[in-house]
Design an enzyme around this catalytic site. Structure first.
Site, PDB file in Angstrom:
ATOM      1  N   VAL A   1       0.991  -1.136  -0.039  1.00  0.00           N
ATOM      2  CA  VAL A   1       0.038  -0.079   0.105  1.00  0.00           C
ATOM      3  C   VAL A   1       0.847   1.338   0.010  1.00  0.00           C
ATOM      4  CG1 VAL A   1      -1.950   1.278   1.218  1.00  0.00           C
ATOM      5  CG2 VAL A   1      -1.803  -1.320   1.267  1.00  0.00           C
TER       6      VAL A   1
ATOM      7  N   ARG B   1      11.707   0.575   8.795  1.00  0.00           N
ATOM      8  CA  ARG B   1      12.816  -0.042   9.181  1.00  0.00           C
ATOM      9  C   ARG B   1      13.458  -0.828   8.240  1.00  0.00           C
ATOM     10  NH1 ARG B   1       9.292  -2.712  13.834  1.00  0.00           N
ATOM     11  NH2 ARG B   1       7.894  -2.938  11.976  1.00  0.00           N
TER      12      ARG B   1
ATOM     13  N   LYS C   1      -6.179  -1.120  10.501  1.00  0.00           N
ATOM     14  CA  LYS C   1      -7.713  -1.588  11.246  1.00  0.00           C
ATOM     15  C   LYS C   1      -7.037  -2.297  12.720  1.00  0.00           C
ATOM     16  CE  LYS C   1      -5.973  -4.724   8.055  1.00  0.00           C
ATOM     17  NZ  LYS C   1      -5.748  -4.829   6.650  1.00  0.00           N
TER      18      LYS C   1
ATOM     19  N   GLU D   1     -10.068   5.671   6.793  1.00  0.00           N
ATOM     20  CA  GLU D   1     -11.017   5.149   5.694  1.00  0.00           C
ATOM     21  C   GLU D   1     -10.226   3.943   5.213  1.00  0.00           C
ATOM     22  OE1 GLU D   1     -13.802   6.527   4.298  1.00  0.00           O
ATOM     23  OE2 GLU D   1     -13.653   4.282   3.682  1.00  0.00           O
TER      24      GLU D   1
ATOM     25  N   VAL E   1     -10.961  -0.202   6.668  1.00  0.00           N
ATOM     26  CA  VAL E   1     -12.045  -1.050   6.096  1.00  0.00           C
ATOM     27  C   VAL E   1     -12.478  -1.067   4.873  1.00  0.00           C
ATOM     28  CG1 VAL E   1     -14.433  -1.831   6.925  1.00  0.00           C
ATOM     29  CG2 VAL E   1     -13.141  -0.906   8.489  1.00  0.00           C
TER      30      VAL E   1
ATOM     31  N   ILE F   1     -13.204   1.211  -0.784  1.00  0.00           N
ATOM     32  CA  ILE F   1     -14.785   1.585  -0.803  1.00  0.00           C
ATOM     33  C   ILE F   1     -14.810   2.611   0.442  1.00  0.00           C
ATOM     34  CG2 ILE F   1     -17.090   0.805  -0.207  1.00  0.00           C
ATOM     35  CD1 ILE F   1     -15.789  -2.073  -0.747  1.00  0.00           C
TER      36      ILE F   1
ATOM     37  N   ASP G   1      -8.434 -10.370  10.837  1.00  0.00           N
ATOM     38  CA  ASP G   1      -8.258  -9.179   9.985  1.00  0.00           C
ATOM     39  C   ASP G   1      -9.678  -8.690   9.882  1.00  0.00           C
ATOM     40  OD1 ASP G   1      -6.941  -7.452   7.957  1.00  0.00           O
ATOM     41  OD2 ASP G   1      -8.725  -8.208   6.908  1.00  0.00           O
TER      42      ASP G   1
ATOM     43  N   LYS H   1     -11.953  -4.975  11.348  1.00  0.00           N
ATOM     44  CA  LYS H   1     -12.720  -4.260  10.420  1.00  0.00           C
ATOM     45  C   LYS H   1     -14.195  -4.233  11.256  1.00  0.00           C
ATOM     46  CE  LYS H   1      -9.713  -5.349   6.335  1.00  0.00           C
ATOM     47  NZ  LYS H   1      -9.669  -6.222   5.515  1.00  0.00           N
TER      48      LYS H   1
ATOM     49  N   GLY I   1      -5.732  -4.789  -1.965  1.00  0.00           N
ATOM     50  CA  GLY I   1      -4.766  -4.486  -3.030  1.00  0.00           C
ATOM     51  C   GLY I   1      -4.274  -3.174  -2.885  1.00  0.00           C
TER      52      GLY I   1
END
Ligand code: HSE
Length: 454
Positions: free
Chosen positions: A26, A50, A109, A133, A136, A140, A205, A209, A310
């Site tokens: 990301v 790191r 999250k 944002e 989660v 979207i 995970d 969320k 993604g």
């Protein structure tokens, strides 16, 4: 309020300086987006990671400083983007940024689920924005959609698919006949999975969320550890085969409900692989797509759907937060109640699959064990294959308690059975499919084993 940046550029008229903490999938997409689409408004000043030397890439301009010193990253920023993940040390770095008066955008999250109330309060005290944002639903805008768009309603429940890795794995198994391990490896290669993919597969995970959504949608601070969480790792090809016969398929579903819709009523919250009707939106999602369906007392159902994992979709959410921060804005209100526990069990129709190397033993033993615990099968599905076959029951609404008791009885009888129990997501169409296939006529007793109706 002096630290807000309610200008089109930075506080001094120059572009807003952004520091990026974390340069994984990301982080790389956020850097590309800032450097290409948003370079007139934002300057990427620093990338913190790191072992930064092994992260350096040649497409980042030489004006960007690479560092493994958090202080250096914070001092060179008007806005801090946290993409390190995990509760600590990311939490310490977010606190340090807020305390230094720097607004923060994060995709973390786990951190928001565990420490969201505290961090939002800290941000409010320091008069800086904290936005999440991307925590989660990847790209979207579900956080803002609930927080702002549905603020006028009183939400009572939500359900969704909020882990792209699990959805990718289950759709590949369902449609392509892929093996679980191969589908997981593909999800990792495509950048959907967490660093430790057991967080995806075992539901942690999605649980984080769900806790973030509980705060936004119902205004409650839910203890993550109290939310029952089931792994998708037990789902096998035979389950898809059996589910198809009953008009459905299997997806990882996260559910949250206040029932009856009363502020003080116990909350039902869970994450689990679930049987979903084949014509449902859940079954129609492919690959890393996510969906969240909220139900409001006044507005009814609202659906948020799109790419939930993604690098690029998630980066869109992060950069949208950076833009919102630059436009000015405070964090949302904290939950008004103390931390709550989720109910440990819930009533649902259940799909229960039993596999045994000695098929007849499974069939003969299990029906009486279910009946003794007052469980009622609305349908019985069977398959016989090389591995000895499987039998599955569609059980009438029940909690898990009697099922566990029936299984304990079977263990006592020395049986070695592979059992999978899934909640069934209801729809009128799913019930119709069972009835028209003639496999679920409710007779008031366990249907005879070995006489598969079709
Ligand atoms: N591992 C996560 C998923 C990434 O698969 O949904 C997006 O939060």
């Amino acid at each position: 309020m002096s630290h807000l940046i309610p200008t089109r550029r930075g506080p001094t008229g120059r572009p807003c300086r952004v520091a990026l903490l974390g340069f994984g999938t990301v982080g790389r997409s956020v850097a590309r987006l800032l450097l290409t689409r948003h370079s007139s408004r934002f300057t990427l000043t620093t990338i913190f990671n790191r072992q930064v030397a092994r992260k350096k890439v040649d497409w980042v301009p030489s004006s960007v400083r690479w560092t493994d010193r958090i202080e250096e990253a914070l001092e060179s920023a008007d806005i801090v983007v946290e993409l390190v993940g995990g509760v600590e040390p990311a939490g310490e770095w977010v606190r340090a940024a807020i305390t230094a008066g720097k607004p923060v955008a994060t995709a973390n999250k786990q951190l928001i689920a565990e420490c969201g109330d505290e961090l939002v309060q800290l941000a409010r005290r320091h008069g800086v924005a904290l936005r999440f944002e991307a925590s989660v639903g990847g790209g979207i805008p579900v956080v803002r959609g609930i927080e702002d768009g549905l603020a006028g309603d009183r939400l009572v429940s939500l359900a969704g698919i909020v882990n792209g890795t699990c959805n990718y794995i289950l759709t590949r198994m369902d449609e392509g006949g892929a093996a679980f391990g191969d589908a997981l490896a593909e999800a990792q290669r495509l950048g959907f999975a967490e660093a430790d993919p057991t967080a995806d597969v075992d539901g942690y995970d999605a649980r984080a969320k769900l806790v973030v959504l509980a705060r936004l949608a119902l205004g409650v601070s839910l203890d993550p550890a109290s939310v029952p969480c089931r792994s998708i790792a037990q789902v096998t090809a035979v389950d898809f085969e059996l589910a198809r016969e009953a008009g459905g398929t299997i997806r990882q579903v996260s559910s949250l409900e206040r029932d009856p819709p009363d502020d003080e009523a116990p909350l039902t919250a869970w994450v689990s692989p679930a049987f979903v009707p084949v014509d449902s939106l859940f079954a129609g999602l492919h690959g890393p797509q996510n969906v969240v369906i909220t139900r409001g007392e006044f507005g009814g159902e609202t659906t948020f759907v799109g790419n939930g994992a993604g690098g690029d979709p998630t980066a869109v959410a992060v950069v949208s937060d950076v833009i919102a921060i630059a436009n000015g804005g405070l964090p949302p209100q904290v939950a008004s109640s103390g931390r709550r526990q989720a109910a440990r069990d819930f009533v649902a129709r259940r799909y229960m699959r039993v596999r045994s190397a000695r098929h007849q033993v499974a069939s003969d033993a299990i029906a009486p064990a279910l009946a003794r615990r007052g469980l009622f099968a609305e349908a019985v599905l069977e398959t016989v294959g090389d591995a000895g076959g499987a039998v599955a029951f569609m059980l009438a609404p029940t909690t898990m308690g009697p099922i566990e008791e029936a299984l304990a009885d079977l263990e006592g009888a020395g049986s070695s059975l592979a059992v999978l129990v899934l909640p069934v997501i209801e729809s009128n169409r799913a019930r119709a499919a069972v009835e028209t296939a003639g496999i679920g006529a409710a007779t008031g007793r366990i249907a005879p084993i070995g006489t598969r109706a079709s």
